[in-house]
Design a protein around this motif. Structure first.
Motif: not given
Length: 618
Positions: A206-215, A224-229, A267-272
């Protein structure tokens, strides 16, 4: 998203770029209407059965005595039913049954050449990702009647399918400081019993994302245990993918190519993008699901980036061979709190599944009884059944018996195990995984273990910072395989930062009283005896034990703790050099609290077991 009309900002900054990248990574686009049609209007179903049926028939073959043919249509339908019609035992319990089916397949009787035998029908070709078919769709609509009679009709922003089975889901939000948390909240809402929990029997990532941040996480993971890759992927590698041109037929399916043509320009590369590329490209998605998801005591867990990186490097290392055929080992140094025990489980799984490692055996070595039990329990909870060595004789029996695939032991048992002579039953495919490799693995016990297990591959795990004095000893495992430092863990928000503040407690000594006491105590001693006693009395060890110093330290600690952390629900820990000093500190804290209630702190004494090595300077 639950609203009927998708949020334009969400589509622009997250959803459309996500679908675009996924298609360029190899996912076939399914328009929402087509995804609905593939379910014949049954909005409560989550599988795309026509795709699954076609794939099962094309991929699976029955081969016996030189004769090969497809599975019967009846077996294909039974295979679909086995995956679709599972009883609801809760999200995690049912998802574990789905996971087993996906991982192992299911056996069905087939008759060929007059013989009837059981043959395994596979849902996924794990070894050859290109033999599977991957789809991506938007606004995947599901429906369920709640217990109160109302309808729940959420639509998932982006859903990924492998052979018609939903494997991953993205919840996309517009940019903002709290929007990823909102996406995680949406996922947790969807998994409630009255919503659409069935989707999460199958969805693995499962991915929760807003383009700039993704967990990312997996089913029922607390927020609290969702993480960044945080994998180090060169931007050029992702940019090369983004520059790929899509097939014109695929482009024609995408209505937003016409409605919003400027979204993907410049397009620029995002964390997503980095998260999608690192977690969801087809081969990686299959690899993560098969090898890096585990069920730990009723909790479903997926690897974090440092665990994945450590396992991949460790496997690459052990595939290297020395001139005598021995495998190269090494040390995995991951800071405390980064999941070393689960990394060991994932590494064990990777070694067992690797086609280039025939009949691997695993020996897990610790230096304390409680660690031995903890490691054994972790493996057991994760579906591996280890054998714990009761003593040296039992350890020898387990190793030489050849039946135990996973053995756990304490390092000091090797001394007794060697009394009957050299051990047999070990070879280059025996892997010795050593936990807390910084402690007892450089002296006599380590030498005995090496003597007992000649030719084995050693992989050490430690969470303690490696200082220069012990670096050469640690590198005796074969050099460093992977490192995950405290700074990296703090940056990932895996652990909280450690802040150091030096404290100096003033100590006033009444010299006249001390001299008077000394004269009285040494009456009758010779000059040499008095001099020797004075040296001993002045030593740092005696000074540290003096009651006046303990009182001053206790007062300073109590005042500092109350001033900085009072009424915040925080806890503190004071480490004492001896058990009697620990007990004395407890008395002093209680006494200080009675004298001055404003400095009252509640304390408990924790004392290590009798196996601890007291007075061991090293």
């Amino acid at each position: 998203m639950n609203s009927e009309t998708p949020d334009t900002l969400e589509r622009l900054v997250s959803q459309i770029p996500a679908v675009d990248l996924l298609m360029k990574l190899g996912f076939n686009y399914l328009p929402p209407a087509e995804a609905r049609a593939l379910r014949n209007g049954r909005m409560g179903e989550v599988l795309l059965e026509p795709i699954l049926r076609e794939h099962l028939a094309a991929m699976n073959r029955v081969s016996w005595k030189g004769v090969e043919r497809p599975f019967t249509g009846e077996a294909i339908e039974e295979g679909i039913a086995a995956l679709r019609d599972l009883p609801d035992e809760g999200v995690i319990q049912t998802s574990e049954k789905v996971f087993d089916l996906l991982s192992l397949g299911k056996s069905f009787p087939q008759t060929i050449g007059g013989d009837t035998r059981g043959f395994t029908l596979r849902y996924v070709d794990w070894e050859c990702p290109e033999r599977n078919i991957f789809h991506v769709t938007e606004e995947y609509a599901l429906a369920r009647t709640r217990p109160d009679g109302r309808m729940s009709q959420p639509r998932l922003d982006v859903t990924l399918f492998v052979n018609g089975i939903p494997f991953a889901v993205l919840e996309c939000k517009k940019r903002g400081p709290k929007t990823v948390a909102e996406a995680i909240g949406d996922f947790r809402e969807y998994q409630r019993d009255e919503e659409i929990p069935k989707l999460f029997w199958y969805a693995q990532i499962l991915l929760a994302t807003n383009g700039e941040e993704t967990k990312y996480a997996t089913a029922r993971t607390p927020a609290e245990f969702w993480a960044r890759w945080r994998e180090a992927i060169p931007d050029e590698e992702i940019f090369t993918v983004l520059q790929r041109l899509l097939d014109p037929v695929e482009q024609a399916k995408m209505h937003w190519r016409r409605e919003e043509p400027c979204v993907l320009q410049e397009r620029t590369i995002t964390e997503q993008d980095r998260a999608i590329y690192g977690l969801l490209r087809p081969a990686r998605l299959l690899e993560l699901v098969r090898g890096f998801i585990i069920y730990d005591a009723g909790v479903k867990k997926i690897a974090r980036h440092q665990q994945y990186g450590a396992v991949k490097r460790a496997v690459s290392r052990v595939l290297e061979r020395g001139p005598d055929g021995s495998r190269n080992g090494g040390l995995i140094w991951h800071t405390q709190g980064s999941g070393k025990s689960l990394t060991m489980v994932m590494l064990a799984k990777a070694l067992v599944m690797h086609p280039a490692i025939p009949t691997p055996r695993l020996l897990l070595v610790t230096d304390r009884v409680e660690l031995d039990k903890q490691i054994a329990d972790t493996f057991r909870f994760c579906g591996h059944e280890p054998q714990r060595a009761r003593d040296g004789k039992h350890l020898r029996e387990l190793i030489e018996g050849g039946k135990a695939g996973v053995i756990t032991t304490i390092i000091n048992k090797f001394e007794a195990a060697l009394k009957a002579g050299p051990l047999t039953g070990v070879d280059h495919n025996t892997f010795v995984l050593v936990d807390e490799a910084h402690r007892s693995h450089f002296g006599a016990f380590h030498a005995l273990m090496k003597k007992a297990l000649k030719g084995c591959c050693y992989i050490g795990f430690t969470g303690t910072p490696v200082v220069k004095a012990s670096r050469s000893n640690l590198e005796s495992f074969g050099g460093f395989i992977h490192q995950y430092t405290l700074d990296a863990a703090v940056d990932d928000k895996t652990v909280v930062p450690l802040l150091y503040e030096g404290r100096h407690v003033e100590q006033d000594v009444d010299e006249k009283q001390m001299d008077l006491w000394f004269d009285r105590y040494t009456q009758g001693m010779t000059t040499d005896q008095r001099g020797d006693f004075k040296k001993k009395f002045a030593s740092a060890n005696h000074l540290n034990r003096s009651d006046n110093r303990l009182k001053m330290i206790a007062y300073d600690v109590a005042a500092h703790f109350v001033r900085n952390f009072g009424n915040q629900g925080c806890k503190g820990q004071l480490v004492a050099p001896r058990k009697d000093i620990a007990l004395r500190y407890k008395e002093l804290f209680d006494e200080i609290g009675r004298i001055d209630p404003s400095l009252k702190v509640t304390t408990e004494v924790l004392i290590s077991g009798p196996a601890a090595r007291e007075e061991d300077e090293e």
